[in-house]
Design a protein around this motif. Structure first.
Motif, PDB file in Angstrom:
ATOM      1  N   ASN A 131       9.421   0.810  -5.358  1.00 37.29           N
ATOM      2  CA  ASN A 131      10.015   1.858  -4.532  1.00 37.29           C
ATOM      3  C   ASN A 131       8.961   2.497  -3.629  1.00 37.29           C
ATOM      4  O   ASN A 131       9.265   3.405  -2.871  1.00 37.29           O
ATOM      5  CB  ASN A 131      10.758   2.903  -5.363  1.00 37.29           C
ATOM      6  N   LEU A 132       7.725   1.995  -3.714  1.00 38.59           N
ATOM      7  CA  LEU A 132       6.647   2.432  -2.833  1.00 38.59           C
ATOM      8  C   LEU A 132       5.757   1.230  -2.517  1.00 38.59           C
ATOM      9  O   LEU A 132       5.247   0.567  -3.425  1.00 38.59           O
ATOM     10  CB  LEU A 132       5.812   3.536  -3.471  1.00 38.59           C
TER      11      LEU A 132
ATOM     12  N   SER B 275       0.058  -3.279  -1.208  1.00 36.39           N
ATOM     13  CA  SER B 275       0.115  -2.853  -2.604  1.00 36.39           C
ATOM     14  C   SER B 275       1.508  -2.329  -2.896  1.00 36.39           C
ATOM     15  O   SER B 275       2.139  -1.723  -2.035  1.00 36.39           O
ATOM     16  CB  SER B 275      -0.891  -1.729  -2.872  1.00 36.39           C
ATOM     17  N   ASP B 276       1.957  -2.547  -4.129  1.00 31.18           N
ATOM     18  CA  ASP B 276       3.273  -2.022  -4.504  1.00 31.18           C
ATOM     19  C   ASP B 276       3.250  -1.512  -5.936  1.00 31.18           C
ATOM     20  O   ASP B 276       2.309  -1.768  -6.679  1.00 31.18           O
ATOM     21  CB  ASP B 276       4.366  -3.073  -4.300  1.00 31.18           C
TER      22      ASP B 276
ATOM     23  N   THR C 242       6.892   6.980   5.280  1.00 30.81           N
ATOM     24  CA  THR C 242       8.328   7.259   5.348  1.00 30.81           C
ATOM     25  C   THR C 242       8.720   8.468   4.510  1.00 30.81           C
ATOM     26  O   THR C 242       9.709   9.130   4.818  1.00 30.81           O
ATOM     27  CB  THR C 242       9.167   6.040   4.910  1.00 30.81           C
ATOM     28  N   ARG C 243       7.951   8.796   3.484  1.00 29.84           N
ATOM     29  CA  ARG C 243       8.281   9.974   2.658  1.00 29.84           C
ATOM     30  C   ARG C 243       8.208  11.245   3.487  1.00 29.84           C
ATOM     31  O   ARG C 243       9.064  12.126   3.360  1.00 29.84           O
ATOM     32  CB  ARG C 243       7.340  10.058   1.453  1.00 29.84           C
TER      33      ARG C 243
ATOM     34  N   ASP D  30      10.036   3.370  -0.075  1.00 29.78           N
ATOM     35  CA  ASP D  30       9.147   4.102   0.826  1.00 29.78           C
ATOM     36  C   ASP D  30       7.992   3.200   1.228  1.00 29.78           C
ATOM     37  O   ASP D  30       7.525   2.360   0.453  1.00 29.78           O
ATOM     38  CB  ASP D  30       8.619   5.369   0.159  1.00 29.78           C
ATOM     39  N   LEU D  31       7.530   3.407   2.462  1.00 31.15           N
ATOM     40  CA  LEU D  31       6.463   2.587   3.017  1.00 31.15           C
ATOM     41  C   LEU D  31       5.372   3.487   3.589  1.00 31.15           C
ATOM     42  O   LEU D  31       5.648   4.362   4.404  1.00 31.15           O
ATOM     43  CB  LEU D  31       7.014   1.681   4.123  1.00 31.15           C
ATOM     44  N   ILE D  32       4.161   3.252   3.132  1.00 28.65           N
ATOM     45  CA  ILE D  32       2.979   3.876   3.721  1.00 28.65           C
ATOM     46  C   ILE D  32       2.318   2.789   4.547  1.00 28.65           C
ATOM     47  O   ILE D  32       2.051   1.696   4.045  1.00 28.65           O
ATOM     48  CB  ILE D  32       2.000   4.379   2.640  1.00 28.65           C
ATOM     49  N   TYR D  33       2.088   3.079   5.809  1.00 28.78           N
ATOM     50  CA  TYR D  33       1.480   2.099   6.705  1.00 28.78           C
ATOM     51  C   TYR D  33       0.285   2.756   7.373  1.00 28.78           C
ATOM     52  O   TYR D  33       0.413   3.779   8.023  1.00 28.78           O
ATOM     53  CB  TYR D  33       2.515   1.636   7.734  1.00 28.78           C
TER      54      TYR D  33
END
Length: 186
Positions: free
Chosen positions: A21-22, A42-43, A148-149, A132-135
Protein backbone atom coordinates in the motif's frame (compact mmCIF):
# COMPACT_ATOMS: atom_id res chain seq x y z
CA UNK A 1 11.96 -3.21 -23.24
CA UNK A 2 12.71 -0.09 -25.20
CA UNK A 3 12.40 2.34 -22.27
CA UNK A 4 13.33 2.03 -18.61
CA UNK A 5 9.95 3.47 -17.62
CA UNK A 6 8.38 0.22 -18.87
CA UNK A 7 10.54 -1.74 -16.42
CA UNK A 8 9.48 0.67 -13.68
CA UNK A 9 5.75 0.20 -14.32
CA UNK A 10 6.25 -3.58 -14.39
CA UNK A 11 7.94 -3.55 -10.99
CA UNK A 12 5.50 -1.16 -9.30
CA UNK A 13 2.64 -3.29 -10.64
CA UNK A 14 4.37 -6.33 -9.09
CA UNK A 15 4.50 -4.38 -5.83
CA UNK A 16 0.79 -3.60 -6.02
CA UNK A 17 -0.04 -7.26 -6.73
CA UNK A 18 2.13 -8.23 -3.73
CA UNK A 19 -0.21 -6.26 -1.48
CA UNK A 20 1.88 -3.10 -1.05
CA UNK A 21 0.00 0.00 0.00
CA UNK A 22 3.14 2.17 -0.15
CA UNK A 23 5.67 2.18 -2.97
CA UNK A 24 8.72 4.41 -3.18
CA UNK A 25 10.41 5.18 -6.50
CA UNK A 26 13.73 7.02 -6.54
CA UNK A 27 15.44 7.95 -9.80
CA UNK A 28 18.89 9.48 -9.50
CA UNK A 29 20.49 10.85 -12.66
CA UNK A 30 24.15 11.84 -12.36
CA UNK A 31 25.26 12.19 -16.00
CA UNK A 32 28.09 14.65 -15.34
CA UNK A 33 29.33 13.99 -11.81
CA UNK A 34 29.20 10.17 -11.67
CA UNK A 35 28.08 8.97 -15.15
CA UNK A 36 25.42 6.95 -13.33
CA UNK A 37 21.68 6.37 -13.46
CA UNK A 38 20.13 4.62 -10.48
CA UNK A 39 16.53 3.44 -10.19
CA UNK A 40 15.30 2.24 -6.80
CA UNK A 41 11.85 0.81 -6.08
CA UNK A 42 10.83 -0.19 -2.56
CA UNK A 43 7.53 -1.50 -1.28
CA UNK A 44 5.87 -2.74 1.88
CA UNK A 45 4.25 -5.74 0.19
CA UNK A 46 4.34 -9.36 1.25
CA UNK A 47 8.02 -9.79 0.39
CA UNK A 48 9.77 -12.73 -1.23
CA UNK A 49 11.08 -15.87 0.44
CA UNK A 50 14.83 -16.52 0.38
CA UNK A 51 14.31 -19.57 -1.88
CA UNK A 52 12.29 -17.58 -4.42
CA UNK A 53 14.65 -14.58 -4.17
CA UNK A 54 17.61 -16.79 -5.18
CA UNK A 55 15.81 -17.54 -8.48
CA UNK A 56 13.93 -14.27 -8.98
CA UNK A 57 15.75 -13.20 -12.17
CA UNK A 58 15.25 -16.60 -13.83
CA UNK A 59 12.70 -15.95 -16.59
CA UNK A 60 11.00 -19.29 -15.90
CA UNK A 61 10.22 -18.40 -12.29
CA UNK A 62 7.08 -16.38 -11.58
CA UNK A 63 4.49 -16.11 -8.85
CA UNK A 64 1.75 -15.41 -11.39
CA UNK A 65 -0.72 -18.16 -12.13
CA UNK A 66 -1.78 -16.80 -15.51
CA UNK A 67 1.51 -17.72 -17.21
CA UNK A 68 4.59 -19.82 -16.61
CA UNK A 69 7.27 -17.22 -17.31
CA UNK A 70 8.19 -13.96 -15.62
CA UNK A 71 10.46 -11.88 -17.81
CA UNK A 72 10.25 -8.53 -16.00
CA UNK A 73 13.13 -8.77 -13.54
CA UNK A 74 15.22 -10.92 -15.89
CA UNK A 75 14.97 -8.25 -18.59
CA UNK A 76 15.66 -5.44 -16.10
CA UNK A 77 18.78 -7.27 -14.89
CA UNK A 78 19.93 -7.79 -18.47
CA UNK A 79 19.35 -4.10 -19.28
CA UNK A 80 21.47 -3.01 -16.30
CA UNK A 81 24.26 -5.49 -16.87
CA UNK A 82 24.51 -4.63 -20.57
CA UNK A 83 25.29 -1.04 -19.50
CA UNK A 84 28.09 -1.80 -17.01
CA UNK A 85 25.55 -1.83 -14.19
CA UNK A 86 23.82 -4.30 -11.93
CA UNK A 87 20.49 -5.24 -10.40
CA UNK A 88 20.19 -5.77 -6.65
CA UNK A 89 17.06 -7.23 -5.07
CA UNK A 90 16.52 -7.50 -1.32
CA UNK A 91 13.38 -8.75 0.33
CA UNK A 92 12.04 -9.77 3.69
CA UNK A 93 8.86 -11.85 3.85
CA UNK A 94 6.10 -9.86 5.53
CA UNK A 95 7.99 -6.57 5.18
CA UNK A 96 8.56 -5.81 1.51
CA UNK A 97 11.01 -5.73 -1.34
CA UNK A 98 13.73 -3.36 -2.58
CA UNK A 99 14.89 -3.36 -6.20
CA UNK A 100 17.85 -1.25 -7.31
CA UNK A 101 19.24 -1.00 -10.83
CA UNK A 102 22.38 0.91 -11.78
CA UNK A 103 23.37 1.91 -15.31
CA UNK A 104 26.38 3.66 -16.80
CA UNK A 105 24.63 6.87 -17.84
CA UNK A 106 26.34 7.42 -21.18
CA UNK A 107 26.54 3.76 -22.19
CA UNK A 108 25.65 3.25 -25.83
CA UNK A 109 23.24 0.44 -24.98
CA UNK A 110 21.38 2.19 -22.14
CA UNK A 111 17.71 2.53 -22.97
CA UNK A 112 16.25 6.01 -22.45
CA UNK A 113 14.37 6.63 -19.25
CA UNK A 114 11.23 7.10 -21.31
CA UNK A 115 7.95 8.74 -20.40
CA UNK A 116 8.17 8.62 -16.62
CA UNK A 117 5.38 11.23 -16.36
CA UNK A 118 2.90 8.90 -18.05
CA UNK A 119 4.18 5.94 -16.05
CA UNK A 120 3.51 7.71 -12.75
CA UNK A 121 0.23 9.38 -13.72
CA UNK A 122 -1.22 6.19 -15.23
CA UNK A 123 -0.32 4.19 -12.14
CA UNK A 124 -2.05 6.77 -9.93
CA UNK A 125 -5.08 6.85 -12.24
CA UNK A 126 -5.41 3.07 -11.96
CA UNK A 127 -4.38 2.41 -8.34
CA UNK A 128 -4.00 5.72 -6.51
CA UNK A 129 -6.90 5.23 -4.10
CA UNK A 130 -5.43 1.93 -2.84
CA UNK A 131 -1.67 2.44 -3.16
CA UNK A 132 0.37 5.46 -2.12
CA UNK A 133 3.40 6.42 -4.16
CA UNK A 134 6.44 8.40 -3.10
CA UNK A 135 8.42 9.53 -6.12
CA UNK A 136 11.76 11.30 -5.81
CA UNK A 137 13.74 12.31 -8.87
CA UNK A 138 17.26 13.73 -8.69
CA UNK A 139 19.15 15.25 -11.58
CA UNK A 140 22.67 16.18 -10.53
CA UNK A 141 22.05 18.61 -7.62
CA UNK A 142 18.37 19.30 -8.36
CA UNK A 143 15.45 17.30 -7.01
CA UNK A 144 11.71 16.82 -7.24
CA UNK A 145 9.70 15.15 -4.47
CA UNK A 146 6.17 13.86 -4.93
CA UNK A 147 4.02 12.01 -2.39
CA UNK A 148 0.43 10.96 -3.05
CA UNK A 149 -0.30 10.95 0.70
CA UNK A 150 0.25 14.71 0.84
CA UNK A 151 -1.87 15.28 -2.25
CA UNK A 152 -4.71 13.18 -0.83
CA UNK A 153 -4.73 15.37 2.29
CA UNK A 154 -5.31 18.43 0.10
CA UNK A 155 -8.05 16.73 -1.91
CA UNK A 156 -10.26 16.02 1.11
CA UNK A 157 -13.06 13.79 -0.24
CA UNK A 158 -12.08 13.98 -3.91
CA UNK A 159 -10.45 10.81 -5.29
CA UNK A 160 -6.87 11.06 -6.51
CA UNK A 161 -8.07 8.87 -9.37
CA UNK A 162 -10.49 11.59 -10.52
CA UNK A 163 -9.80 12.39 -14.19
CA UNK A 164 -9.26 16.11 -13.55
CA UNK A 165 -6.89 15.37 -10.69
CA UNK A 166 -4.81 12.93 -12.74
CA UNK A 167 -4.59 15.42 -15.62
CA UNK A 168 -3.33 18.07 -13.17
CA UNK A 169 -0.88 15.57 -11.60
CA UNK A 170 0.52 14.72 -15.03
CA UNK A 171 1.15 18.39 -15.82
CA UNK A 172 2.60 19.00 -12.34
CA UNK A 173 5.05 16.10 -12.65
CA UNK A 174 6.08 17.06 -16.18
CA UNK A 175 6.70 20.71 -15.24
CA UNK A 176 8.80 19.79 -12.22
CA UNK A 177 10.87 17.21 -14.08
CA UNK A 178 11.61 19.77 -16.79
CA UNK A 179 12.56 22.27 -14.08
CA UNK A 180 15.12 20.00 -12.39
CA UNK A 181 16.62 19.06 -15.76
CA UNK A 182 17.11 22.71 -16.76
CA UNK A 183 14.01 22.82 -18.98
CA UNK A 184 15.04 19.70 -20.89
CA UNK A 185 12.17 17.36 -21.72
CA UNK A 186 12.43 13.57 -21.51
Amino acid sequence: MRELSLHIIDIIENSRRAGANLIKLVINEKPVSDNLLTIEISDNGKGISAEKLAQITDPFVTSRTTREVGLGLALFKSAAESCAGKLIIKSTPGEGTDVEANFQYDHLDRAPLGDITTTISNFIAASGDKVDLIYQHYYENNSFDFDTRKIKQELDDLSIQNRQVTVWLREYIQENLAKIRGGEAF
